[in-house]
Design a protein around this motif. Structure first.
Motif, short mmCIF file in Angstrom:
data_model
loop_
_atom_site.label_atom_id
_atom_site.label_comp_id
_atom_site.label_asym_id
_atom_site.label_seq_id
_atom_site.Cartn_x
_atom_site.Cartn_y
_atom_site.Cartn_z
N SER A 20 -8.97 -3.54 2.50
CA SER A 20 -8.49 -1.99 2.35
C SER A 20 -8.12 -1.79 0.82
CB SER A 20 -6.97 -1.85 3.09
OG SER A 20 -6.07 -2.72 2.38
N SER A 77 -1.31 -6.74 11.80
CA SER A 77 -1.29 -8.18 12.00
C SER A 77 0.08 -8.85 11.95
CB SER A 77 -1.97 -8.82 10.44
OG SER A 77 -3.37 -8.53 10.65
N GLY A 97 0.81 -5.59 0.81
CA GLY A 97 -0.49 -4.91 1.25
C GLY A 97 -0.54 -3.70 2.10
N HIS A 98 0.61 -3.48 2.62
CA HIS A 98 0.79 -2.45 3.63
C HIS A 98 0.79 -1.07 2.96
CE1 HIS A 98 4.88 -3.71 2.99
NE2 HIS A 98 4.98 -2.63 3.36
N LYS A 140 -3.02 -14.09 -2.92
CA LYS A 140 -2.73 -14.08 -1.34
C LYS A 140 -1.48 -13.70 -0.79
CE LYS A 140 -3.45 -16.55 2.98
NZ LYS A 140 -2.32 -16.40 3.61
N TYR A 171 -10.42 -11.24 2.78
CA TYR A 171 -9.27 -10.99 3.51
C TYR A 171 -8.47 -9.74 3.62
CZ TYR A 171 -4.50 -13.14 3.76
OH TYR A 171 -3.17 -13.36 4.23
N ASP A 172 -8.72 -9.01 2.86
CA ASP A 172 -8.12 -7.50 2.85
C ASP A 172 -9.40 -6.55 2.33
OD1 ASP A 172 -6.70 -5.30 2.92
OD2 ASP A 172 -5.22 -6.07 2.10
N LEU A 184 -1.08 -9.83 -1.64
CA LEU A 184 -1.85 -8.98 -0.54
C LEU A 184 -0.64 -9.19 0.74
CD1 LEU A 184 -5.59 -10.09 -1.13
CD2 LEU A 184 -4.25 -7.77 -1.41
N ASP A 185 -0.15 -10.34 1.12
CA ASP A 185 0.43 -10.34 2.31
C ASP A 185 1.84 -9.66 2.07
OD1 ASP A 185 -1.35 -12.09 3.51
OD2 ASP A 185 -0.38 -13.81 3.20
N SER A 241 -4.10 -10.29 15.24
CA SER A 241 -4.41 -8.85 14.72
C SER A 241 -4.72 -8.08 15.92
CB SER A 241 -5.55 -8.80 13.72
OG SER A 241 -5.38 -9.30 12.58
N SER A 261 -2.55 -2.74 7.79
CA SER A 261 -3.56 -2.36 7.00
C SER A 261 -3.64 -0.77 6.77
CB SER A 261 -5.02 -2.65 7.40
OG SER A 261 -6.05 -2.19 6.63
N TRP A 297 -11.35 -12.12 -1.70
CA TRP A 297 -10.39 -11.06 -1.62
C TRP A 297 -11.01 -10.14 -0.57
CZ3 TRP A 297 -9.18 -9.96 -7.49
CH2 TRP A 297 -8.33 -11.05 -7.99
#
Length: 990
Positions: free
Chosen positions: A488, A256, A454-455, A447, A485-486, A450-451, A304, A245, A482
């Motif tokens: 950030s 994660s 997302g970083h 999803k 789930y994330d 984001l996966d 995580s 994240s 959302w």
């Protein structure tokens, strides 16, 4: 059981040999397994399946005869159908109305029907078009070293449903427009194997016919795999997923990961996480973190852990691009697997009605990126291409890209991390969202986005898509999902649509649903002259959107501002199209210019149209900066838009090269973190008035602004200083529309007519901005001379006078001209619609400021704010059109020539002169008679025109026949055609 060990790098180096010895992990005892990769790029076999029979006929068992290169798209390699008037396009039902995209187009494109050459304006015409299934196969060699290892394969950027067979056995199906399609193949024996991939680019879920993720409008209906194609053999214990994240919390970042194992593997594992500064100047080296666990405990769970970055961690934003590399190393007795991620630390949050980045308020200066990719027809997959795009954003003072109804590939995020651009991908829809299959796909796709991405620190916001409405409960639910789930990112649902209360921010063009309380100059659809603040209000720099902005409780971004067209630079652009997409709209325009004898005017047309476009766009930007409680704007668009009937609305061309008329330094005066503003209630005044301006600043740089040397200067057009104001010293935190001072100046000493310039400058801060104003004299209305016959109509009396040698000034009423075109102060909005253009009938006009006609009316060589009253009381004459029977000579040049749309390219005029019979004729379709006492600019133009008529300079050189002039005033006998917007995406939403 998982144990976590925190240590310095030195301790790790000391204890690692001991740990390896305890685990019996010695290279002498047995080899260490590592990930091995096979690149599948290269030649593949292909077979198209337009009738969708391949699965039923077991094509996975066949050997295909044709071949192509992957990565790539089949259309760019010559596969598919040659487009024509009956091509079944993806967006066939929309944008062009109920008739769809079929047919040869409107009457002015009839020549292509006669010649059998299909051309269209709708979007870039591909050499080949194909929607449906395509089968790809390749034979590959499994090396001996892969014996007993788990093998997976990944296909990056597939459009958009794939199915995979290995050695004729079905492996599975994957669906995504944004994320790689990944398959687990199991253990493969060494030797030859065949892999078969079926890709279907037909509609899987309705995302809207114009969505940039799936339609032809910009980059959509390609079929293939355009990113990396890789196969991996993994050790018996491996890292399946790994992400971080970008949001730091108390000096920690969340890492994660998901581990995988082959059946029967046991023992212990050590997972070492180690971050180190990667960007130039980032020497920060946090301590590594070791996680110990038992292989037997590995399951499908995503785990995580908080990784300590320490208080010395450097943050990432648009100003400083501090990046880190996080290494993950998984070790067992027999296996070693490593992964790397580049990430940055940043925190974008909501701060009241503004955004905050790393603790300081930020104003979003964004662009709708609409997937305009003319070189390839799909998004570039290399970092260098994206680096050019984002650096162009930076050059123009922008800081965020909103991906209008699509999500970009990995390379776009990597380049944005390096350059310092915030990104807002969207799940990919542009239509009503009301069905369960839409809900299911969009949930899963979000999803995946984001996966996968997302970083990246550049990934700061996300939305569902664009406009229309949908299921409100789903909208509310998806935002909550959302956020859980994330956390950030910041989230909204749709731009310019109903938005739930739990959305972090809104993107609107007015207060929903009626939106009559506006957030931009244009309102209502279709665009018309009476639906823009540019026409409804005399020139000023005082308009803002505070009435609407004050009603929102979350950060507000104004939707798709600055949709101002210019005339495309045909010659500069057309040769750049070297791929399989063809710019028909440019070729059509070039043909039409040549037919009307205007092709040699192209450089002047581009310059004049473009200079006015820049000024109109500028005012849309400054109106936002003047608005209290605004959090930003979304501009459509920095680059010209090649879809939806073509919309050259950018300051750069579709290849991100700036237009020739654009001065980037000038743009940065009024689009930057800090902008000096002058709130002027009037820009066109008379000598009897007092010039007034409220001086303000919009400031969103990271540091506090100290204005200790701000000076306002009023100068003549020649640069002579009239008045200087040294403004009060003040300091400013981040906010919009912050008042500094008010200045005034009586204009009774100005020698009018005059063009003046007000400049604001703070040399210490490197800030400057300036505005033109116009001053006209308070004079009596100039009478028309007795020796010049003034006529209102082209009739027998007028013709007889000309035949007898008289001088005639013809002043027809608005509405008397053929075509009954609308007024033309602004350029076209978004695109030119039909024969009447929409918001305007022109995009600028040609005139020579040195011509004697303008002796007493100083003017630029392009439209400027002083033309507002004149052009709002004018109607273009059509001298030559696709349907002209008696056109004016090809080489004829009007004294004032409006620039018609790039779609029709009629030769237009506002003032023409001619020899007719023995007489001299001047026609002005500008109203120079009504309400002149309240129209100083028109009054001054009338004075200058009369002086020209009385001078020796009035000596028309062209002999024009009466029937040619008569055609200007020929009214339509058939009913006016009405454009069909019922199937258009935009009647209420744009």
């Amino acid at each position: 059981m998982i144990n976590i060990i925190k240590s310095s790098k030195l301790i790790i180096l000391l204890i690692m040999p001991m740990l390896l010895h305890i685990m019996g992990c010695s290279n002498k005892e047995q080899p260490i397994q590592q990930v091995q990769t096979l690149d599948l790029a290269g030649t593949w076999q292909i077979k198209l399946d337009p009738d969708n029979v391949g699965i039923q006929q077991n094509w996975q068992n066949q050997n295909f005869q044709d071949s192509l290169q992957l990565p790539g798209a089949l259309q760019e390699q010559g596969y598919g159908n040659i487009p024509g008037p009956n091509t079944p396009w993806y967006g066939n039902a929309e944008w062009a109305g109920k008739g769809g995209l079929n047919g040869w187009g409107p009457e002015w494109l009839s020549k292509y029907k006669e010649q059998g050459i299909f051309r269209m304006h709708h979007f870039l015409r591909p050499d080949r078009h194909y929607i449906g299934a395509a089968w790809y196969s390749k034979t590959f060699e499994v090396p001996q070293t892969w014996q007993g290892k788990s093998v997976s394969v990944s296909f990056e950027r597939v459009h958009w449903v794939s199915q995979l067979w290995l050695n004729e056995q079905k492996i599975g199906q994957q669906t995504s427009l944004a994320a790689p399609h990944q398959y687990t193949l199991g253990k493969l024996k060494p030797g030859k194997h065949k892999i078969t991939l079926r890709v279907d680019n037909s509609e899987h879920v309705h995302m809207g016919y114009n969505a940039h993720s799936v339609s032809e409008q910009t980059a959509g209906t390609w079929n293939g795999v355009v990113g990396q194609l890789t196969m991996q053999a993994r050790p018996n214990v491996w890292i399946e997923k790994f992400t971080v994240s970008p949001k730091p919390v108390n000096g920690m970042v969340k890492v994660s990961y998901q581990l995988g194992k082959t059946e029967g593997t046991d023992g212990e594992y050590h997972l070492t996480l180690d971050a180190i500064g990667k960007s130039q100047g980032n020497t920060h080296n946090p301590a590594p973190l070791v996680i110990k666990g038992n292989i037997a405990d590995i399951d499908q769970d995503i785990l995580s852990v908080n990784y300590p970055m320490s208080e010395q961690a450097l943050l990432w934003d648009e100003y400083e691009q501090h990046l880190y590399q996080l290494d993950a190393k998984l070790e067992t007795e027999t296996a070693l697997d490593t992964r790397q991620l580049t990430f940055g630390l940043r925190d974008m949050t909501v701060d009241g009605k503004h955004f905050s980045v790393n603790g300081y308020k930020t104003y979003i200066r964004s662009v709708d990126d609409c997937a305009v990719m003319p070189a390839t027809g799909y998004a570039p997959m290399d970092v260098a291409s994206w680096r050019k795009v984002w650096q162009t954003y930076k050059d123009f003072g922008l800081n965020l890209a909103r991906f209008h109804s699509w999500a970009p590939p990995e390379a776009a995020f990597v380049a944005a991390n390096e350059v310092g651009i915030y990104l807002k991908p969207e799940v990919g829809e542009w239509g009503p969202v009301k069905t369960q299959d839409q809900f299911d796909f969009m949930r899963a796709e979000a999803k995946r986005i984001l996966d996968t991405f997302g970083h990246h620190p550049s990934f700061v916001q996300m939305g569902l898509g664009n406009e229309y409405d949908g299921d409100h409960q789903f909208f509310e639910d998806i935002i909550n999902e959302w956020k859980a789930y994330d956390d950030s990112k910041l989230y909204t649902v749709k731009a310019n649509s109903w938005s739930p209360n739990n959305a972090d921010f809104q993107v609107q063009r007015g207060i929903w649903p009626e939106r009559t309380v506006k957030l931009r100059h244009q309102f209502g659809w279709p665009p018309k002259p009476d639906r823009t603040e540019f026409n409804l209000n005399p020139p000023n720099t005082a308009i803002d959107w505070r009435e609407a902005s004050s009603t929102f409780n979350v950060p507000l971004i104004s939707h798709e501002i600055g949709q101002i067209c210019t005339y495309p630079n045909i010659d500069a652009e057309i040769d750049k199209y070297t791929g399989y997409l063809n710019p028909d709209y440019l070729e059509i325009a070039r043909d039409q210019l040549k037919e009307r004898g205007m092709y040699e005017l192209l450089p002047e047309i581009v310059e004049s149209s473009g200079k006015w476009q820049v000024e109109l766009i500028r005012e849309t930007f400054e109106a936002n900066y003047r608005t209290p409680n605004m959090a930003g704007f979304s501009w459509l668009s920095l680059a010209d838009f090649t879809g939806q009937s073509s919309a050259p609305v950018g300051l750069v061309d579709p290849f991100y090269d700036p237009h020739t008329y654009v001065d980037i330094d000038y743009v940065r005066r009024w689009n930057a973190p800090t902008v000096l503003l002058a709130r002027m209630p009037k820009r066109v005044l008379t000598q009897s008035e007092t010039f007034k301006a409220g001086i303000e600043v919009s400031h969103f740089a990271k540091q506090k602004l100290h204005l200790n040397d701000l000076v306002a200067t009023l100068r003549t057009d020649a640069g002579k200083t009239i008045k200087t104001w040294r403004l009060p010293k003040q300091s400013f935190a981040q906010d919009t529309a912050q008042a500094i001072a008010t200045i005034e100046f009586s204009l009774n000493t100005i020698a009018a007519p005059a063009k003046l310039n007000l400049q604001l400058e703070s040399k210490t801060n490197g800030l400057v901005n300036d505005w033109n104003i116009w001053v006209y004299p308070e004079e009596n209305i100039t009478n028309f001379p007795a020796d010049i016959h003034v006529s209102k109509a082209w009739n027998s009396d007028t013709q007889q006078r000309l035949a007898a040698g008289e001088t005639v000034l013809l002043l027809p009423n608005i509405g008397d001209m053929k075509g009954n075109l609308p007024t033309l102060f602004t350029n076209h909005f978004w695109t030119a619609l039909g024969e009447k253009g929409g918001q305007s009938s022109a995009s600028g006009m040609l005139l020579d400021p040195q011509h004697p006609l303008f002796q007493y009316f100083p003017t630029d060589a392009h439209v400027n704010w002083n033309w507002w009253d004149i052009l709002n009381h004018a109607q273009p004459m059509i001298l030559d059109s696709y349907d002209s029977i008696n056109p004016w000579p090809k080489a004829y040049r009007a004294l004032i020539q409006p620039i018609d749309s790039w779609k029709i390219n009629r030769k237009l005029a506002l003032i023409v002169e001619a020899k007719v019979g023995k007489g001299k004729l001047l026609i002005s379709s500008i109203d120079l008679e009504n309400d002149m006492q309240n129209r100083p600019a028109a009054r001054q133009l009338r004075k200058s025109l009369v002086a020209y008529l009385q001078s020796a300079d009035f000596a028309p050189s062209w002999q024009i026949q009466p029937e040619v002039i008569a055609e200007i005033f020929q009214k339509e006998t058939k009913p006016e055609k009405k454009m069909d917007f019922s199937a258009n995406a935009l009647p209420i939403d744009n």
